[in-house]
Design an enzyme around this catalytic site. Structure first.
Site, PDB file in Angstrom:
ATOM      1  N   HIS A  61      41.674  40.133  41.774  1.00 30.86           N
ATOM      2  CA  HIS A  61      41.026  40.092  40.585  1.00 30.86           C
ATOM      3  C   HIS A  61      41.572  41.139  39.587  1.00 30.86           C
ATOM      4  O   HIS A  61      42.407  42.119  39.867  1.00 30.86           O
ATOM      5  CB  HIS A  61      39.691  40.743  40.805  1.00 30.86           C
ATOM      6  CG  HIS A  61      38.898  39.914  41.662  1.00 30.86           C
ATOM      7  ND1 HIS A  61      37.911  40.155  42.620  1.00 30.86           N
ATOM      8  CD2 HIS A  61      38.809  38.470  41.967  1.00 30.86           C
ATOM      9  CE1 HIS A  61      37.483  39.437  43.247  1.00 30.86           C
ATOM     10  NE2 HIS A  61      37.950  38.353  43.143  1.00 30.86           N
ATOM     11  N   LYS A  70      41.490  51.752  38.736  1.00 32.85           N
ATOM     12  CA  LYS A  70      40.743  51.753  39.848  1.00 32.85           C
ATOM     13  C   LYS A  70      41.079  52.860  40.749  1.00 32.85           C
ATOM     14  O   LYS A  70      42.223  52.830  41.280  1.00 32.85           O
ATOM     15  CB  LYS A  70      40.676  50.315  40.758  1.00 32.85           C
ATOM     16  CG  LYS A  70      39.997  49.333  39.771  1.00 32.85           C
ATOM     17  CD  LYS A  70      39.929  48.078  40.748  1.00 32.85           C
ATOM     18  CE  LYS A  70      39.458  46.749  39.617  1.00 32.85           C
ATOM     19  NZ  LYS A  70      39.204  45.549  40.546  1.00 32.85           N
ATOM     20  N   TYR A 130      34.552  52.178  44.769  1.00 33.63           N
ATOM     21  CA  TYR A 130      35.820  52.260  43.768  1.00 33.63           C
ATOM     22  C   TYR A 130      35.096  52.771  42.471  1.00 33.63           C
ATOM     23  O   TYR A 130      34.122  52.506  42.021  1.00 33.63           O
ATOM     24  CB  TYR A 130      36.654  51.022  43.717  1.00 33.63           C
ATOM     25  CG  TYR A 130      35.924  49.967  43.309  1.00 33.63           C
ATOM     26  CD1 TYR A 130      36.020  49.155  42.062  1.00 33.63           C
ATOM     27  CD2 TYR A 130      35.099  49.252  44.380  1.00 33.63           C
ATOM     28  CE1 TYR A 130      35.651  48.099  41.770  1.00 33.63           C
ATOM     29  CE2 TYR A 130      34.613  47.947  43.948  1.00 33.63           C
ATOM     30  CZ  TYR A 130      34.691  47.379  42.700  1.00 33.63           C
ATOM     31  OH  TYR A 130      34.318  45.956  42.497  1.00 33.63           O
ATOM     32  N   ASP A 168      37.457  32.719  44.372  1.00 35.58           N
ATOM     33  CA  ASP A 168      38.616  33.171  44.589  1.00 35.58           C
ATOM     34  C   ASP A 168      39.434  31.974  45.316  1.00 35.58           C
ATOM     35  O   ASP A 168      40.675  32.071  44.971  1.00 35.58           O
ATOM     36  CB  ASP A 168      38.488  34.137  45.877  1.00 35.58           C
ATOM     37  CG  ASP A 168      37.784  35.547  45.072  1.00 35.58           C
ATOM     38  OD1 ASP A 168      37.875  35.746  43.875  1.00 35.58           O
ATOM     39  OD2 ASP A 168      37.678  36.402  45.900  1.00 35.58           O
TER      40      ASP A 168
END
Length: 181
Positions: A61, A70, A130, A168
């Site tokens: 992603h 991130k 995260y 996905d």
């Protein structure tokens, strides 16, 4: 905290010092001063957390609108975490770094904006936490096919055993994906 440069410049592995005794352990998961000294942002927009079962692969992603940096870690369990360079002008374009993040090693990975990201779960369950530098942008979200052979991430999960979302599974190949300049 130990900071290690990975094979892709700018992607950093953080390994905190762990203090253990008979009660368990303590480690620092974030220190603004240390992040500033390492050149990382300290203005985080969201903290996210997911729990996944063994064999789940999430990703690859990224966001072309409001790209996110991130700082990722595992609260419990273990994952293979991958950062894929999607910056066309980069000498490491299309290459990736994959590391094991676990509750045992306590490591964290910094993934700068301009990278795709994904992880696979190695243990019965994993809690994945995260911080991100920008807000989620549904209009800007893109997905690259998790098993694109041009990227070649070893998720340490057999394709037949992989648990992947419909979104996905419909990811684009890197060759056809919208990427960064």
């Amino acid at each position: 905290m130990k900071i290690t440069e990975t094979a892709i410049p700018g992607v950093l592995l953080f390994t905190p010092k762990r203090f253990s005794d008979s009660r368990g352990f303590f480690l620092e998961t974030y220190n603004e001063r240390l992040m500033q000294e390492a050149g990382l942002p300290t203005d985080w927009k969201q903290d996210n957390f997911s729990v996944s079962s063994k064999g789940v692969i999430r990703g690859i992603h990224y966001q072309v609108i409001q790209p996110q940096g991130k700082l990722v870690r595992v609260a419990f369990g273990a994952v293979i975490d991958a950062a894929i360079d999607l910056r066309k002008s980069s000498p490491t374009f299309g290459k990736h770094v994959a590391v094991e993040l676990s509750e045992d090693n306590g490591s964290m990975l910094w993934i700068p904006p301009g990278f795709g990201h994904g992880f696979s779960v190695l243990t019965e369950k994993a809690g994945f936490a995260y911080k991100v530098t920008d807000y989620y942008s549904p209009a800007g979200e893109r997905t690259i096919l998790w098993n694109d052979p041009a990227i070649g991430v070893d998720w340490q999960v057999a394709d037949a055993d992989a648990v992947v979302s419909d979104k996905d599974r419909q990811g684009k190949l890197l060759a056809d994906a919208e990427i960064f300049a």
